[in-house]
Motif scaffolding. Structure first.
Motif, PDB file in Angstrom:
ATOM      1  N   ILE A   1       0.860  -1.182   0.000  1.00 49.00           N
ATOM      2  CA  ILE A   1       0.000   0.000   0.000  1.00 49.00           C
ATOM      3  C   ILE A   1       0.894   1.230   0.000  1.00 49.00           C
ATOM      4  CG2 ILE A   1      -0.273   0.246   2.514  1.00 49.00           C
ATOM      5  CD1 ILE A   1      -3.305   0.800   1.858  1.00 49.00           C
TER       6      ILE A   1
ATOM      7  N   THR B   1      -2.412  -1.021  -3.621  1.00 50.26           N
ATOM      8  CA  THR B   1      -3.424   0.012  -3.411  1.00 50.26           C
ATOM      9  C   THR B   1      -2.687   1.328  -3.227  1.00 50.26           C
ATOM     10  OG1 THR B   1      -4.896  -1.533  -2.252  1.00 50.26           O
ATOM     11  CG2 THR B   1      -5.349   0.821  -1.991  1.00 50.26           C
TER      12      THR B   1
ATOM     13  N   ASP C   1     -12.969   4.500  -5.602  1.00 50.35           N
ATOM     14  CA  ASP C   1     -11.896   3.942  -6.418  1.00 50.35           C
ATOM     15  C   ASP C   1     -11.655   4.806  -7.648  1.00 50.35           C
ATOM     16  OD1 ASP C   1     -11.667   1.916  -4.632  1.00 50.35           O
ATOM     17  OD2 ASP C   1     -12.150   0.295  -6.022  1.00 50.35           O
TER      18      ASP C   1
ATOM     19  N   GLU D   1      -6.702  -0.491   5.390  1.00 51.29           N
ATOM     20  CA  GLU D   1      -6.788  -1.071   4.047  1.00 51.29           C
ATOM     21  C   GLU D   1      -5.614  -1.988   3.742  1.00 51.29           C
ATOM     22  OE1 GLU D   1      -7.694  -2.108   0.174  1.00 51.29           O
ATOM     23  OE2 GLU D   1      -8.963  -1.455   1.840  1.00 51.29           O
TER      24      GLU D   1
ATOM     25  N   CYS E   1      -7.740  -5.118   2.283  1.00 52.52           N
ATOM     26  CA  CYS E   1      -7.625  -5.421   0.842  1.00 52.52           C
ATOM     27  C   CYS E   1      -8.962  -5.233   0.110  1.00 52.52           C
ATOM     28  CB  CYS E   1      -7.108  -6.841   0.634  1.00 52.52           C
ATOM     29  SG  CYS E   1      -5.470  -7.148   1.335  1.00 52.52           S
TER      30      CYS E   1
ATOM     31  N   HIS F   1      -9.568  -2.639  -1.802  1.00 54.31           N
ATOM     32  CA  HIS F   1      -9.361  -1.805  -2.988  1.00 54.31           C
ATOM     33  C   HIS F   1      -8.100  -2.257  -3.732  1.00 54.31           C
ATOM     34  CE1 HIS F   1     -12.338   1.148  -1.436  1.00 54.31           C
ATOM     35  NE2 HIS F   1     -11.833   0.817  -0.264  1.00 54.31           N
ATOM     36  N   LEU F   2      -8.047  -3.537  -4.070  1.00 53.93           N
ATOM     37  CA  LEU F   2      -6.857  -4.082  -4.713  1.00 53.93           C
ATOM     38  C   LEU F   2      -6.706  -3.542  -6.126  1.00 53.93           C
ATOM     39  CD1 LEU F   2      -6.894  -7.808  -3.560  1.00 53.93           C
ATOM     40  CD2 LEU F   2      -5.513  -5.915  -2.673  1.00 53.93           C
TER      41      LEU F   2
ATOM     42  N   ARG G   1      -6.450   2.980  -7.269  1.00 58.14           N
ATOM     43  CA  ARG G   1      -6.146   4.251  -6.592  1.00 58.14           C
ATOM     44  C   ARG G   1      -7.413   4.638  -5.844  1.00 58.14           C
ATOM     45  NH1 ARG G   1      -6.015   7.070 -11.864  1.00 58.14           N
ATOM     46  NH2 ARG G   1      -7.128   5.156 -12.374  1.00 58.14           N
ATOM     47  N   VAL G   2      -7.282   4.983  -4.595  1.00 57.33           N
ATOM     48  CA  VAL G   2      -8.461   5.286  -3.781  1.00 57.33           C
ATOM     49  C   VAL G   2      -8.450   6.760  -3.410  1.00 57.33           C
ATOM     50  CG1 VAL G   2      -9.818   4.675  -1.777  1.00 57.33           C
ATOM     51  CG2 VAL G   2      -8.347   2.958  -2.828  1.00 57.33           C
TER      52      VAL G   2
END
Length: 205
Positions: free
Chosen positions: A98, A148, A168, A190, A194, A196-197, A200-201
């Motif tokens: 991350i 992520t 996302d 996160e 996991c 938001h694998l 880009r968040v």
């Protein structure tokens, strides 16, 4: 869990490091100036530069996941370090990473084919930092890692509220700012959740 950490003395990275240690994880952190890293029984500090492949490999050795909160600071440290971090992770068969990025590398709402910094979604005229983060994003996207990138917008110091929005690949509508504490808390969560694998968040209030 055994975690390797880059950028652990920065504004978000130092908060993540503190939280990870408080949660009982064992962290190995790379630092140019080890005296800037608080001592903790679960913390191992390796003195070195994030541009040095050997220092990166030593930091990652024996880890299970990787955190990078490396900034840009008008240097190429970020774009130089990420390929070396990716290679070291491959050598150690580590999949999860991350990183802390910037809202500038999220997709534009003005032109969906461009990133925010390319399309001018924000009023910022200087793009050097966003270009560095874009290079890091491209390196991660080309890898087979479970990555992520947490992408905060305007990032003032501030306490955690727990009351923020994420999306996302886009900045939440009308998102203006997010505190360093909320950014660090979300990223630390996160790392293991996991949710938001390979994304880009965007994060904002």
């Amino acid at each position: 869990m055994r975690i390797s950490m880059f950028g652990g003395t920065g504004r978000v990275g130092s908060l993540m490091l503190k939280q990870l240690l408080e949660n009982g994880h064992h962290v190995t952190a790379l630092a140019r100036n080890p005296e800037k890293v608080p001592q903790h029984p679960n913390l191992t500090v390796i003195q070195g530069d994030a541009k040095e492949a050997a220092a990166i490999a030593s930091t990652i050795l024996g880890s299970e996941v990787v955190v990078s909160a490396l900034g840009t600071d008008k240097t190429t440290t970020l774009s130089d370090a990420l390929p070396e971090i990716i290679q070291a992770m491959k050598d150690e068969d580590i999949k999860r990473i991350i990183t802390i990025g910037t809202a500038g590398i999220l997709q534009s709402r003005i032109d969906s084919n461009l990133l925010r910094y390319e399309a001018g979604d924000s009023n910022r005229k200087l793009t050097a930092a966003a270009e560095e983060h874009h290079a890091a994003y491209r390196a991660l996207e080309a890898s087979d890692l479970d990555w992520t990138i947490v992408c905060p917008t305007y990032l003032p110091d501030g306490e955690a509220t727990g009351n923020y929005r994420t999306e996302d690949n886009l900045l939440p509508e009308d998102g203006k700012q997010i505190s360093t504490e909320d950014t660090a808390n979300f990223a630390a969560f996160e790392l293991f959740a996991c949710n938001h694998l390979r994304a880009r968040v965007g994060i904002a209030y």
